[in-house]
Design a protein around this motif. Structure first.
Motif, PDB file in Angstrom:
ATOM      1  N   ARG A  28       0.839  -1.198   0.000  1.00 59.08           N
ATOM      2  CA  ARG A  28       0.000   0.000   0.000  1.00 59.08           C
ATOM      3  C   ARG A  28       0.871   1.245   0.000  1.00 59.08           C
ATOM      4  O   ARG A  28       1.888   1.297   0.674  1.00 59.08           O
ATOM      5  N   ALA A  30       0.182   5.775   0.015  1.00 52.78           N
ATOM      6  CA  ALA A  30      -0.754   6.657   0.715  1.00 52.78           C
ATOM      7  C   ALA A  30      -2.176   6.511   0.181  1.00 52.78           C
ATOM      8  O   ALA A  30      -3.151   6.713   0.916  1.00 52.78           O
ATOM      9  N   ASP A  31      -2.313   6.153  -1.101  1.00 51.47           N
ATOM     10  CA  ASP A  31      -3.615   6.222  -1.754  1.00 51.47           C
ATOM     11  C   ASP A  31      -4.249   4.896  -2.117  1.00 51.47           C
ATOM     12  O   ASP A  31      -5.467   4.804  -2.193  1.00 51.47           O
ATOM     13  N   GLU A  32      -3.423   3.878  -2.361  1.00 54.81           N
ATOM     14  CA  GLU A  32      -3.997   2.666  -2.959  1.00 54.81           C
ATOM     15  C   GLU A  32      -3.049   1.479  -2.811  1.00 54.81           C
ATOM     16  O   GLU A  32      -1.920   1.622  -2.364  1.00 54.81           O
ATOM     17  N   PRO A 102       0.397   5.403 -10.864  1.00 56.04           N
ATOM     18  CA  PRO A 102      -0.729   4.904 -10.054  1.00 56.04           C
ATOM     19  C   PRO A 102      -1.490   3.851 -10.855  1.00 56.04           C
ATOM     20  O   PRO A 102      -1.375   3.797 -12.080  1.00 56.04           O
ATOM     21  N   GLU A 123       7.425   7.824  -2.024  1.00 57.68           N
ATOM     22  CA  GLU A 123       6.725   6.529  -1.972  1.00 57.68           C
ATOM     23  C   GLU A 123       7.703   5.408  -1.635  1.00 57.68           C
ATOM     24  O   GLU A 123       7.387   4.486  -0.866  1.00 57.68           O
TER      25      GLU A 123
END
Ligand code: FER
Length: 291
Positions: A28, A30-32, A102, A123
């Motif tokens: 994971r 921060a977003d997905e 992403p 990231e």
């Protein structure tokens, strides 16, 4: 140091007897949930050993399967690495192929890719590296800042094209986590797009000052750069490497060299030669560990 470009031998392109394993790795950010490919060397499960780790980033509009393939379709570089390990030519190691896109990213333009690669070091530090290295046996004793810093000499980051651009951002931001950098056909875009040529001296000075300001010296870093003489990135990377050699004592191309450079004669901007430069770099950078 100029390193010779040696193609992968025919016998190394086909599957080895002792095969490493390609594994899909989900983590994971921060977003997905994101996915990377991981290469584990033959014998990983039974050994209990710890392994050097190399992260290799793909180029613009490409994906995490481009360096080594997948479990179902491993490519010639994956086979060659199996052979190198099987024949004791390099130490067994772990490879990670992530992506800066992403999930479902449709805008793979240079503009958007350049924006995304700039974000990737964060990231990497916050999500990818801790997830990977708490699961797999690397030299990070603990999956925290202390553990990652203490194991920096066992960690490398490289990539092709936009992945090479990513590599230079990683150099600027994460010298305390990474000792070895493998930029392939990609220059530093800190000052502007293709800035390795237009801002060659400034870029070299910035890289040099970054090393010094963090308290490191030539002995603490290794750079294995590669490109082709007909590669669209050649003018940028070549200008940058020349400026780096000229900037002072941090980047040494001669004697006790920490800056190694391959130029594949006649080679263009694509994975076939880029995988082979990586094969050559592995043979130089990761000799077997003597018992
Ligand atoms: C370069 C570095 C990266 C370069 C091109 C790229 C033309 C990437 C281009 C792309 O992803 O479209 O030096 O030179």
């Amino acid at each position: 140091m100029i390193m010779e470009y040696v193609p992968i031998p025919e016998g190394y392109r086909v599957p080895a007897a002792q095969q490493g394993r390609m594994e899909s790795f989900v983590y994971r950010n921060a977003d997905e949930e994101k996915q990377a490919w991981v290469y584990l060397p033959y014998g990983y499960d039974d050994s209990g050993d710890r392994y050097d780790i190399i992260y290799m980033m793909h180029g613009g509009s490409d994906n995490s399967t481009d360096y080594l393939g997948t479990d179902a379709e491993p490519n010639e570089l994956k086979n060659a690495i199996d052979h190198l390990i099987e024949n004791g030519e390099i130490r067994p190691l772990i490879l990670v192929m992530p992506t800066f896109y992403p999930n479902g990213c449709e805008d793979v333009s240079v503009e958007n890719s350049a924006r995304l690669v700039k974000l990737f070091p964060k990231e990497f530090e916050e999500y990818l590296m801790p997830s990977v290295e708490s699961k797999y046996r690397t030299y990070a004793d603990t999956s925290d800042a202390d553990g990652f810093r203490a194991s920096r000499t066992h960690r490398a980051f490289g990539g092709f094209s936009m992945g090479g651009v990513t590599t230079w951002y990683m150099f600027l931001e994460h010298l305390d986590l990474i000792s070895t950098f493998i930029p392939e056909s990609g220059d530093c875009w800190y000052y502007e797009r293709l800035g390795g040529r237009t801002y060659a001296e400034q870029t070299a000075k910035l890289l040099c000052d970054t090393v010094k300001s963090k308290g490191y010296t030539a002995e603490d870093i290794r750079i294995f750069a590669a490109t082709g003489s007909e590669d669209i990135a050649y003018p940028q990377l070549d200008a940058q490497i020349k400026a780096m050699k000229a900037v002072g004592d941090v980047f040494r191309a001669d004697g006790d060299a920490n800056l190694t450079y391959i130029v594949g004669e006649g080679c263009t901007h694509w994975y076939a030669p880029v995988r082979e430069y990586f094969y050559d770099i592995l043979r130089t950078a990761y000799p077997p560990v003597k018992q």
